[in-house]
Design a protein around this motif. Structure first.
Motif, PDB file in Angstrom:
ATOM      1  N   ILE A 113      58.036  36.907  16.688  1.00 17.20           N
ATOM      2  CA  ILE A 113      57.211  38.070  17.046  1.00 17.20           C
ATOM      3  C   ILE A 113      55.824  37.569  17.439  1.00 17.20           C
ATOM      4  N   THR A 114      55.469  37.783  18.679  1.00 16.00           N
ATOM      5  CA  THR A 114      54.198  37.256  19.175  1.00 16.00           C
ATOM      6  C   THR A 114      53.202  38.350  19.550  1.00 16.00           C
ATOM      7  N   ALA A 115      53.557  39.597  19.305  1.00 16.44           N
ATOM      8  CA  ALA A 115      52.654  40.701  19.635  1.00 16.44           C
ATOM      9  C   ALA A 115      52.711  41.765  18.552  1.00 16.44           C
ATOM     10  N   SER A 116      51.578  42.389  18.307  1.00 11.96           N
ATOM     11  CA  SER A 116      51.483  43.456  17.319  1.00 11.96           C
ATOM     12  C   SER A 116      52.053  44.755  17.875  1.00 11.96           C
ATOM     13  N   PRO A 117      52.616  45.615  17.023  1.00 11.29           N
ATOM     14  CA  PRO A 117      53.113  46.906  17.494  1.00 11.29           C
ATOM     15  C   PRO A 117      52.018  47.960  17.640  1.00 11.29           C
ATOM     16  N   LEU A 118      50.773  47.608  17.308  1.00 13.70           N
ATOM     17  CA  LEU A 118      49.690  48.577  17.415  1.00 13.70           C
ATOM     18  C   LEU A 118      49.350  48.867  18.870  1.00 13.70           C
ATOM     19  N   ASN A 119      48.729  49.999  19.100  1.00 13.31           N
ATOM     20  CA  ASN A 119      48.366  50.438  20.446  1.00 13.31           C
ATOM     21  C   ASN A 119      47.414  49.429  21.093  1.00 13.31           C
ATOM     22  N   PRO A 142      49.658  39.119  24.755  1.00 14.60           N
ATOM     23  CA  PRO A 142      49.562  40.504  25.235  1.00 14.60           C
ATOM     24  C   PRO A 142      50.399  41.426  24.368  1.00 14.60           C
ATOM     25  N   ALA A 143      49.916  42.637  24.176  1.00 18.17           N
ATOM     26  CA  ALA A 143      50.615  43.585  23.302  1.00 18.17           C
ATOM     27  C   ALA A 143      51.974  43.939  23.868  1.00 18.17           C
ATOM     28  N   ALA A 144      52.933  44.108  22.966  1.00 23.26           N
ATOM     29  CA  ALA A 144      54.277  44.502  23.381  1.00 23.26           C
ATOM     30  C   ALA A 144      54.306  45.986  23.676  1.00 23.26           C
ATOM     31  N   THR A 145      55.337  46.429  24.382  1.00 22.84           N
ATOM     32  CA  THR A 145      55.508  47.857  24.608  1.00 22.84           C
ATOM     33  C   THR A 145      55.807  48.504  23.267  1.00 22.84           C
ATOM     34  N   PRO A 146      55.452  49.785  23.106  1.00 22.01           N
ATOM     35  CA  PRO A 146      55.662  50.431  21.810  1.00 22.01           C
ATOM     36  C   PRO A 146      57.080  50.329  21.298  1.00 22.01           C
TER      37      PRO A 146
END
Length: 231
Positions: free
Chosen positions: A111-117, A212-216
């Protein structure tokens, strides 16, 4: 005669008081309970129908009736919401085995991105720093070098530098949730969202930035590798 009457009244009052005291101390069937909710503690199971523990009639509390009798209600307005970011960890009430823990930790590294907005990333990093300095820096140091005041004092040792560790935002979050080695879980001190914020800050401040943030949808699915703290 008058004196005898007074003595009889006194003796009667004493015997009456003694009788009332003894009967009121009965644990089997107390004759009178002024505050039954205090005498009979009512511990509600949020998944069970609400019933009064001291009577046979169903509880008619309107909020419970509207909720089909269940007592697990939403937070009261103005109170603190535990998971306002809607990124709560998957429930796992069973004790984790070492194999289960290690498998989850290995998977968390993917997991390389947070699930936050992602739109709130700047604020999330700012809060992550505050929480890190308040919660983690005592051991890990404000520079992430493992030289916090507790370590420097000689009271504790063996805290690694983040720069020397192969970690991702997911693995940092996993360790915050479940603990690792001598570090215990911080799931009781930090909300699910705040654990992600601290993990984001660690990666951004000590590991050269965050992905970069992941999609929700993808981010929510990625939290499936997390579990509740080891009991």
């Amino acid at each position: 005669m008058l004196k005898m009457t007074k003595n009889i009244i006194k003796i009667t009052a004493i015997l009456g008081f003694a009788a009332i005291s003894l009967s009121s101390c009965s644990k089997e069937n107390p004759p009178l309970v002024y505050f039954p909710d205090m005498y009979y503690p009512v511990a509600y199971d949020p998944l069970m129908k609400a019933e009064d523990a001291y009577s046979t009639h169903e509880n008619e509390i309107p909020a419970f009736v509207k909720n089909n009798g269940a007592t697990g209600l939403g937070p009261v307005n103005g109170t603190v919401v535990h998971d306002k970011d809607a990124v709560a960890d998957v429930a796992a009430n069973d004790r984790m085995t070492p194999d289960t823990y290690n498998a989850g930790y290995d998977e968390s590294k993917t997991i390389t991105a947070s699930p936050l907005n992602p739109a709130n990333q700047a604020k999330d990093l700012e809060r992550g720093k505050v929480l890190f300095d308040r919660t983690c820096a005592a051991c890990h140091g404000t520079a992430g070098d493992g030289q916090g005041p507790i370590v420097v004092s000689g009271a504790y040792s063996g805290v690694p530098k983040y720069a020397d560790r192969e970690i991702t935002v997911g693995s940092v979050h996993y360790v915050l949730t479940n603990g690792r080695n001598a570090m215990g879980s911080y799931a009781g001190q930090l909300t699910p969202g705040d654990r992600w914020r601290v993990a984001m800050y660690v990666m951004n401040a000590f590991k050269g930035g965050i992905a970069p943030a992941a999609t929700p949808a993808a981010a929510v699915a990625s939290t499936s590798v997390t579990t509740s703290p080891q009991k």
